[in-house]
Design an enzyme around this catalytic site. Structure first.
Site, PDB file in Angstrom:
ATOM      1  N   VAL A  11      -6.251  33.883  11.950  1.00  0.00           N
ATOM      2  CA  VAL A  11      -6.136  35.240  12.491  1.00  0.00           C
ATOM      3  C   VAL A  11      -5.904  36.246  11.355  1.00  0.00           C
ATOM      4  O   VAL A  11      -6.605  37.239  11.221  1.00  0.00           O
ATOM      5  CB  VAL A  11      -4.967  35.332  13.514  1.00  0.00           C
ATOM      6  CG1 VAL A  11      -4.757  36.766  13.987  1.00  0.00           C
ATOM      7  CG2 VAL A  11      -5.230  34.416  14.699  1.00  0.00           C
ATOM      8  N   PHE A 159      -8.929  38.820  20.005  1.00  0.00           N
ATOM      9  CA  PHE A 159      -9.768  38.093  20.964  1.00  0.00           C
ATOM     10  C   PHE A 159     -10.923  37.382  20.265  1.00  0.00           C
ATOM     11  O   PHE A 159     -11.961  37.141  20.852  1.00  0.00           O
ATOM     12  CB  PHE A 159     -10.320  39.072  22.012  1.00  0.00           C
ATOM     13  CG  PHE A 159      -9.242  39.754  22.815  1.00  0.00           C
ATOM     14  CD1 PHE A 159      -8.671  39.121  23.904  1.00  0.00           C
ATOM     15  CD2 PHE A 159      -8.777  41.021  22.463  1.00  0.00           C
ATOM     16  CE1 PHE A 159      -7.657  39.728  24.645  1.00  0.00           C
ATOM     17  CE2 PHE A 159      -7.774  41.639  23.188  1.00  0.00           C
ATOM     18  CZ  PHE A 159      -7.213  40.992  24.282  1.00  0.00           C
ATOM     19  N   TYR A 264     -21.885  26.096  30.198  1.00  0.00           N
ATOM     20  CA  TYR A 264     -22.449  24.819  29.739  1.00  0.00           C
ATOM     21  C   TYR A 264     -21.392  23.728  29.904  1.00  0.00           C
ATOM     22  O   TYR A 264     -20.271  23.874  29.442  1.00  0.00           O
ATOM     23  CB  TYR A 264     -23.072  24.891  28.345  1.00  0.00           C
ATOM     24  CG  TYR A 264     -22.182  25.023  27.143  1.00  0.00           C
ATOM     25  CD1 TYR A 264     -21.522  23.918  26.620  1.00  0.00           C
ATOM     26  CD2 TYR A 264     -22.042  26.243  26.489  1.00  0.00           C
ATOM     27  CE1 TYR A 264     -20.733  24.034  25.494  1.00  0.00           C
ATOM     28  CE2 TYR A 264     -21.248  26.368  25.360  1.00  0.00           C
ATOM     29  CZ  TYR A 264     -20.601  25.261  24.874  1.00  0.00           C
ATOM     30  OH  TYR A 264     -19.821  25.388  23.768  1.00  0.00           O
ATOM     31  N   GLY A 270     -11.791  22.525  23.686  1.00  0.00           N
ATOM     32  CA  GLY A 270     -10.683  22.262  22.777  1.00  0.00           C
ATOM     33  C   GLY A 270     -10.342  23.515  21.995  1.00  0.00           C
ATOM     34  O   GLY A 270     -10.616  24.628  22.438  1.00  0.00           O
ATOM     35  N   CYS A 273      -6.483  27.407  20.973  1.00  0.00           N
ATOM     36  CA  CYS A 273      -6.020  28.491  21.847  1.00  0.00           C
ATOM     37  C   CYS A 273      -5.965  28.154  23.322  1.00  0.00           C
ATOM     38  O   CYS A 273      -4.932  28.346  23.965  1.00  0.00           O
ATOM     39  CB  CYS A 273      -6.910  29.713  21.658  1.00  0.00           C
ATOM     40  SG  CYS A 273      -7.003  30.185  19.939  1.00  0.00           S
TER      41      CYS A 273
HETATM   42  C1  UGA Z   1     -11.125  31.278  22.199  1.00  0.00           C
HETATM   43  C2  UGA Z   1     -11.633  32.520  22.964  1.00  0.00           C
HETATM   44  O1  UGA Z   1     -13.019  32.384  23.264  1.00  0.00           O
HETATM   45  C3  UGA Z   1     -11.388  33.789  22.161  1.00  0.00           C
HETATM   46  O2  UGA Z   1     -11.770  34.929  22.932  1.00  0.00           O
HETATM   47  C4  UGA Z   1      -9.900  33.869  21.803  1.00  0.00           C
HETATM   48  O3  UGA Z   1      -9.600  35.007  21.030  1.00  0.00           O
HETATM   49  C5  UGA Z   1      -9.534  32.655  21.005  1.00  0.00           C
HETATM   50  O4  UGA Z   1      -9.771  31.473  21.812  1.00  0.00           O
HETATM   51  C6  UGA Z   1      -8.077  32.759  20.619  1.00  0.00           C
HETATM   52  O5  UGA Z   1      -7.223  32.849  21.506  1.00  0.00           O
HETATM   53  O6  UGA Z   1      -7.788  32.841  19.431  1.00  0.00           O
HETATM   54  P1  UGA Z   1     -12.152  29.689  20.296  1.00  0.00           P
HETATM   55  O7  UGA Z   1     -10.974  28.815  20.571  1.00  0.00           O
HETATM   56  O8  UGA Z   1     -12.512  29.984  18.896  1.00  0.00           O
HETATM   57  O9  UGA Z   1     -11.940  31.111  21.046  1.00  0.00           O
HETATM   58  O10 UGA Z   1     -13.404  28.953  20.910  1.00  0.00           O
HETATM   59  P2  UGA Z   1     -14.503  29.173  22.046  1.00  0.00           P
HETATM   60  O11 UGA Z   1     -15.786  29.478  21.408  1.00  0.00           O
HETATM   61  O12 UGA Z   1     -14.025  30.044  23.138  1.00  0.00           O
HETATM   62  O13 UGA Z   1     -14.618  27.670  22.584  1.00  0.00           O
HETATM   63  C7  UGA Z   1     -13.499  26.970  23.150  1.00  0.00           C
HETATM   64  C8  UGA Z   1     -13.939  25.608  23.659  1.00  0.00           C
HETATM   65  O14 UGA Z   1     -14.693  25.759  24.868  1.00  0.00           O
HETATM   66  C9  UGA Z   1     -14.845  24.825  22.706  1.00  0.00           C
HETATM   67  O15 UGA Z   1     -14.451  23.471  22.686  1.00  0.00           O
HETATM   68  C10 UGA Z   1     -16.222  25.009  23.318  1.00  0.00           C
HETATM   69  O16 UGA Z   1     -17.105  23.999  22.950  1.00  0.00           O
HETATM   70  C11 UGA Z   1     -15.867  24.977  24.807  1.00  0.00           C
HETATM   71  N1  UGA Z   1     -16.891  25.590  25.707  1.00  0.00           N
HETATM   72  C12 UGA Z   1     -17.281  26.868  25.520  1.00  0.00           C
HETATM   73  C13 UGA Z   1     -17.399  24.827  26.748  1.00  0.00           C
HETATM   74  O17 UGA Z   1     -17.008  23.666  26.939  1.00  0.00           O
HETATM   75  N2  UGA Z   1     -18.333  25.391  27.573  1.00  0.00           N
HETATM   76  C14 UGA Z   1     -18.761  26.655  27.396  1.00  0.00           C
HETATM   77  O18 UGA Z   1     -19.651  27.098  28.158  1.00  0.00           O
HETATM   78  C15 UGA Z   1     -18.223  27.426  26.351  1.00  0.00           C
END
Ligand code: UGA
Length: 483
Positions: A11, A159, A264, A270, A273
């Site tokens: 961050v 975010f 998806y 994981g 956050c």
């Molecule tokens: C997440 C949020 O998306 C951010 O908005 C937030 O600021 C951040 O946490 C935080 O609190 O710092 P992040 O943890 O980097 O961001 O990752 P994401 O891209 O949101 O993915 C999270 C997980 O969800 C991953 O394992 C991803 O593969 C999974 N995912 C995502 C799914 O299983 N299906 C989806 O359709 C989208």
């Protein structure tokens, strides 16, 4: 503006770099000397060992020494500072609450320095990393305890998603500021002047408690949505043959009110956050004596999702993991990161070991060093010796009896050819990310394919397909226990 950023992790470092791009004088401070030394070196590899974000190294290189400064000592700098951003790690404790020890140490240290500063200009202390609702008020109390004068507290949650921190900081969808006074809003408007009155960026000013809650609700809603797709869409398509997951997604998300992001199906979300934040929100609501049934179900669905496909391999495909060798592709929690925090792969490994596998052959394009550190550390038990690390997907697959795809790295999309060239059937492919769109050729060649969001497919499987219309009774009872 003169700004201090306390904590230089995922961050803090991107935040400091981007603030410096706008011509502020930014001091990025950390107690970790090794980290600061690495950042000061300007060396790509050194910096990326700590924070690996596209565009970060270039931004640091461009601004270091002009607008961006790294330090392990802020005692000399606090004088004349307009804003201090607190970007500290708040890891989850066993009971779901947040461990605020790093945060509190930093807050007390800062309070002592601010209490003794010479210039008594207004300074705003801003919580940037996710902290429990009420932490801005706690910070206010700490400052008062130490006798700090002329200060304000604010909440300005970030975010950003990993892998998009620099682009996201330059162009956020919203900036949320929770503060108590017009004076403090005014200071933060100057810090973020490029975003105020922007045509596409929402700039929201509210109370600190509202801003803190917005962050928890946003992350928890995103996870709820992912769990809806995994727990409802995925389950339907896994139970009823002939449901096409991609069409299901398109049909449902064609409604403007329903987002494609999160639709998806996967082997669970994981990262540092989602899991932490939902647990913390459950803890906060429980403390307030409120029901948390919905959130608890979302959390359970997501955690179980991480190993669900292994149970399906046993109950639906009749696969016996005992003494088998399994290739594990993808260790990070999502593509384009080396971060393994709360990654499905961690639970997959535990589950495979518990089922008696002989060996796990792992490969990830970025997270191999982190994985080695994680599983090799001396306090881990000897079962982890069964994991070996490989230079490519092909090498990991070679000599295996089954494959588990855990991360959505793009390079895994071409896997069917690699599989065919490397191992002979019988061979089970467990696809936790639906990364093998041409699975039909695999199935025709005699391999078994078990994806999230789809039924088990194997050659000459018409009768098998029919049977999969029903969830095996053993599994049904397991799912009931979970619920
Ligand atoms: C997440 C949020 O998306 C951010 O908005 C937030 O600021 C951040 O946490 C935080 O609190 O710092 P992040 O943890 O980097 O961001 O990752 P994401 O891209 O949101 O993915 C999270 C997980 O969800 C991953 O394992 C991803 O593969 C999974 N995912 C995502 C799914 O299983 N299906 C989806 O359709 C989208």
């Amino acid at each position: 503006m003169k700004i201090i950023v306390v904590g230089t992790g995922f961050v803090g470092l991107p935040h400091a770099a981007v603030l410096s791009e706008y011509g502020h004088e930014v001091y990025a401070y950390d107690i970790d000397h090794k980290r600061i030394k690495a950042y000061k070196s300007g060396d790509r590899e050194e910096i990326e060992r700590y924070v690996n974000e596209p565009g970060l190294v270039a931004s640091v290189a461009e601004n270091m020494g002009r607008y961006l400064f790294f330090t392990t000592d802020i005692s000399e700098i606090v004088d004349g500072t307009d804003a201090v951003f607190l970007c500290l790690n708040t890891p989850p404790k066993r009971d779901g609450s947040s461990d605020l020890s790093y945060y509190l140490n930093a807050a007390h240290h800062l309070a002592e320095l601010l209490a003794n500063r010479e210039q008594k200009n207004r300074v705003v202390l801003v919580n940037k990393s996710t902290v429990p609702v009420g932490t801005a008020r706690l910070l206010e109390n700490i400052m008062e305890e130490h006798g700090v004068e002329n200060f304000g507290v604010a909440s300005n949650p970030e975010f950003l998603a990993q892998g998009n921190a620099i682009a996201g900081s330059r162009r956020p969808d919203r900036v949320v500021i929770g503060a108590d006074s017009e004076e403090d809003f005014g200071i933060l408007r100057r810090v973020y002047s490029q975003f105020v009155n922007h045509v596409r960026i929402r700039y929201l000013e509210t109370t600190p408690e509202t801003a803190e809650t917005i962050k928890y609700m946003a992350n928890t809603l995103l996870l709820t949505y992912i769990s809806f797709w995994n727990g409802v869409g995925g389950r339907m398509a896994e139970s009823v043959p002939n449901i096409r997951m991609e069409d299901l997604k398109l049909g449902v998300t064609s409604d403007d009110r329903i987002s494609t992001w999160g639709s998806y199906v996967s082997n669970g979300a994981g990262g540092s956050c989602f899991g932490k934040d939902i647990q913390s929100l459950i803890y906060q609501l429980n403390n307030a004596g409120r029901s948390t049934d919905l959130l608890q179900a979302v959390y359970n669905i997501n955690e179980y999702q991480k190993t669900y496909i292994i149970d399906r391999a046993v109950y639906e495909a009749g696969f016996n993991f005992n003494q088998k060798t399994v290739a594990l592709l993808g260790l990070a929690f999502k593509k384009r990161t080396n971060d393994m925090r709360d990654s499905a792969a961690l639970k997959v490994v535990e589950s495979l070991l518990a089922r008696g596998v002989k060996a796990i052959r792992a490969y990830d394009p970025l997270a191999m060093d982190d994985a080695r550190d994680f599983w090799f550390s001396p306090d881990k038990n000897h079962l982890f010796d069964r994991i070996t690390y490989h230079a490519s997907a092909k090498e990991a697959i070679s000599g295996s009896d089954a494959l588990y795809v855990s991360t959505d790295w793009e390079e895994f999309r071409g896997l069917s050819r690699t599989i065919e060239m490397t191992v002979k059937p019988p061979f089970l492919v467990m696809d936790g990310r639906r990364m093998i769109p041409d699975f039909e050729t695999l199935v025709k060649a005699g391999y078994e394919y078990l994806p999230v969001g789809g039924t088990l497919l194997k050659a000459k499987a018409e009768s098998q397909k029919r049977d999969n219309g029903k969830v095996p009774s053993k599994m049904a009872s397991e799912l009931e226990t979970l619920a």
